[in-house]
Design a protein around this motif. Structure first.
Motif, mmCIF file in Angstrom:
data_model
loop_
_atom_site.group_PDB
_atom_site.id
_atom_site.type_symbol
_atom_site.label_atom_id
_atom_site.label_comp_id
_atom_site.label_asym_id
_atom_site.label_seq_id
_atom_site.Cartn_x
_atom_site.Cartn_y
_atom_site.Cartn_z
ATOM 1 N N GLN A 31 0.827 -1.213 0.000
ATOM 2 C CA GLN A 31 0.000 0.000 0.000
ATOM 3 C C GLN A 31 0.856 1.256 0.000
ATOM 4 O O GLN A 31 0.568 2.209 -0.714
ATOM 5 C CB GLN A 31 -0.951 0.014 1.197
ATOM 6 C CG GLN A 31 -2.070 -1.000 1.136
ATOM 7 C CD GLN A 31 -2.947 -0.890 -0.089
ATOM 8 O OE1 GLN A 31 -3.016 -1.820 -0.873
ATOM 9 N NE2 GLN A 31 -3.599 0.222 -0.261
ATOM 10 N N GLU A 32 1.897 1.267 0.804
ATOM 11 C CA GLU A 32 2.744 2.453 0.909
ATOM 12 C C GLU A 32 3.480 2.751 -0.392
ATOM 13 O O GLU A 32 3.872 3.885 -0.633
ATOM 14 C CB GLU A 32 3.709 2.307 2.078
ATOM 15 C CG GLU A 32 2.996 2.384 3.421
ATOM 16 C CD GLU A 32 3.866 2.011 4.598
ATOM 17 O OE1 GLU A 32 5.085 1.771 4.420
ATOM 18 O OE2 GLU A 32 3.316 1.948 5.711
ATOM 19 N N SER B 229 0.600 5.201 -5.278
ATOM 20 C CA SER B 229 0.371 6.647 -5.299
ATOM 21 C C SER B 229 -0.803 6.977 -4.383
ATOM 22 O O SER B 229 -1.599 6.090 -4.028
ATOM 23 C CB SER B 229 0.050 7.113 -6.717
ATOM 24 O OG SER B 229 -1.223 6.604 -7.110
ATOM 25 N N ALA B 230 -0.932 8.238 -4.029
ATOM 26 C CA ALA B 230 -2.045 8.672 -3.177
ATOM 27 C C ALA B 230 -3.391 8.350 -3.837
ATOM 28 O O ALA B 230 -4.329 7.906 -3.167
ATOM 29 C CB ALA B 230 -1.940 10.164 -2.876
ATOM 30 N N ARG C 255 -4.004 4.613 -3.442
ATOM 31 C CA ARG C 255 -4.322 4.268 -2.050
ATOM 32 C C ARG C 255 -5.752 4.666 -1.711
ATOM 33 O O ARG C 255 -6.477 3.902 -1.082
ATOM 34 C CB ARG C 255 -3.346 4.950 -1.089
ATOM 35 C CG ARG C 255 -1.980 4.315 -1.090
ATOM 36 C CD ARG C 255 -1.045 5.004 -0.148
ATOM 37 N NE ARG C 255 -1.147 4.433 1.195
ATOM 38 C CZ ARG C 255 -0.349 4.780 2.194
ATOM 39 N NH1 ARG C 255 0.602 5.693 2.013
ATOM 40 N NH2 ARG C 255 -0.495 4.216 3.377
ATOM 41 N N ALA D 276 -7.253 13.035 -3.341
ATOM 42 C CA ALA D 276 -5.840 12.862 -3.671
ATOM 43 C C ALA D 276 -5.392 13.877 -4.709
ATOM 44 O O ALA D 276 -4.202 14.104 -4.880
ATOM 45 C CB ALA D 276 -5.593 11.444 -4.175
ATOM 46 N N THR E 117 -3.001 12.891 5.219
ATOM 47 C CA THR E 117 -1.561 12.697 5.360
ATOM 48 C C THR E 117 -1.238 11.227 5.090
ATOM 49 O O THR E 117 -2.130 10.368 5.148
ATOM 50 C CB THR E 117 -1.109 13.043 6.793
ATOM 51 O OG1 THR E 117 -1.728 12.108 7.694
ATOM 52 C CG2 THR E 117 -1.482 14.478 7.169
ATOM 53 N N PRO E 118 0.011 10.925 4.816
ATOM 54 C CA PRO E 118 0.383 9.507 4.673
ATOM 55 C C PRO E 118 0.027 8.690 5.920
ATOM 56 O O PRO E 118 -0.372 7.531 5.819
ATOM 57 C CB PRO E 118 1.902 9.552 4.449
ATOM 58 C CG PRO E 118 2.139 10.904 3.837
ATOM 59 C CD PRO E 118 1.137 11.818 4.491
ATOM 60 N N GLU E 119 0.125 9.306 7.084
ATOM 61 C CA GLU E 119 -0.226 8.614 8.333
ATOM 62 C C GLU E 119 -1.721 8.283 8.383
ATOM 63 O O GLU E 119 -2.110 7.232 8.904
ATOM 64 C CB GLU E 119 0.169 9.465 9.551
ATOM 65 C CG GLU E 119 1.665 9.637 9.734
ATOM 66 C CD GLU E 119 2.278 10.697 8.805
ATOM 67 O OE1 GLU E 119 3.501 10.638 8.578
ATOM 68 O OE2 GLU E 119 1.550 11.562 8.289
ATOM 69 N N TYR F 230 -3.648 7.700 5.741
ATOM 70 C CA TYR F 230 -3.829 6.555 4.849
ATOM 71 C C TYR F 230 -3.486 5.260 5.587
ATOM 72 O O TYR F 230 -4.227 4.286 5.563
ATOM 73 C CB TYR F 230 -2.931 6.664 3.606
ATOM 74 C CG TYR F 230 -3.443 7.569 2.516
ATOM 75 C CD1 TYR F 230 -4.607 7.273 1.818
ATOM 76 C CD2 TYR F 230 -2.741 8.704 2.159
ATOM 77 C CE1 TYR F 230 -5.053 8.095 0.787
ATOM 78 C CE2 TYR F 230 -3.182 9.532 1.138
ATOM 79 C CZ TYR F 230 -4.340 9.219 0.460
ATOM 80 O OH TYR F 230 -4.783 10.037 -0.547
ATOM 81 N N THR F 231 -2.331 5.259 6.245
ATOM 82 C CA THR F 231 -1.865 4.068 6.957
ATOM 83 C C THR F 231 -2.837 3.670 8.058
ATOM 84 O O THR F 231 -3.147 2.488 8.220
ATOM 85 C CB THR F 231 -0.459 4.315 7.531
ATOM 86 O OG1 THR F 231 0.430 4.601 6.441
ATOM 87 C CG2 THR F 231 0.047 3.115 8.311
#
Length: 138
Positions: free
Chosen positions: A50-51, A54-55, A58, A99, A114-116, A118-119
């Motif tokens: 997943q990481e 791309s945004a 995701r 996105a 933020t990426p966080e 998404y995670t």
């Protein structure tokens, strides 16, 4: 409370109800839970996978997971519907994420996560997958 923590609480409650025989999933519930678990797993891959996306990809995967939940909750009643509905509610912030840049400034209130974030959402869906697999197996 974040998505991960909220889903963890829901998952623990569902698993406990099944273990305690407070909730005895019907064969239809088990079938729907198994399909939803498989589809969630297909929508949200491993953290590493997943990481690397791309945004946009995701976000697409997260929205696909929400569609899995919507489809599942539409086909059951009772505790499984309540569990899936509560999980869907926890994950609703994903529906307000975008996105793409907003060159004209109009986004209908959509925010860039933020990426966080998404995670966190992906981890919550992985936990939901595990809970549904347990419900199917117990």
């Amino acid at each position: 409370m974040d998505m991960r923590t909220s889903i963890e609480g829901l998952a623990e409650e569902a698993e406990q109800q099944v273990r305690d025989h407070t909730w005895e999933p019907a064969p239809t519930d088990r079938t729907v839970a198994a399909k939803a678990a498989a589809d969630l797993h297909a929508a949200i891959g491993s953290p590493h996978t997943q990481e690397a996306l791309s945004a946009i990809d995701r976000l697409e995967c997260l929205r696909e997971a929400l569609a899995v939940l919507a489809t599942a909750v539409a086909s059951v009643h009772g505790r499984l519907a309540w569990f899936l509905g509560a999980a869907s509610t926890v994950l609703t912030p994903v529906l307000h994420w975008r996105a793409l840049p907003a060159e004209d400034g109009f986004t209908f209130g959509a925010l860039r996560p933020t990426p966080e974030q998404y995670t966190e959402a992906e981890d919550a869906i992985r936990r939901l997958h595990t809970a549904l697999a347990h419900i199917t197996a117990l």
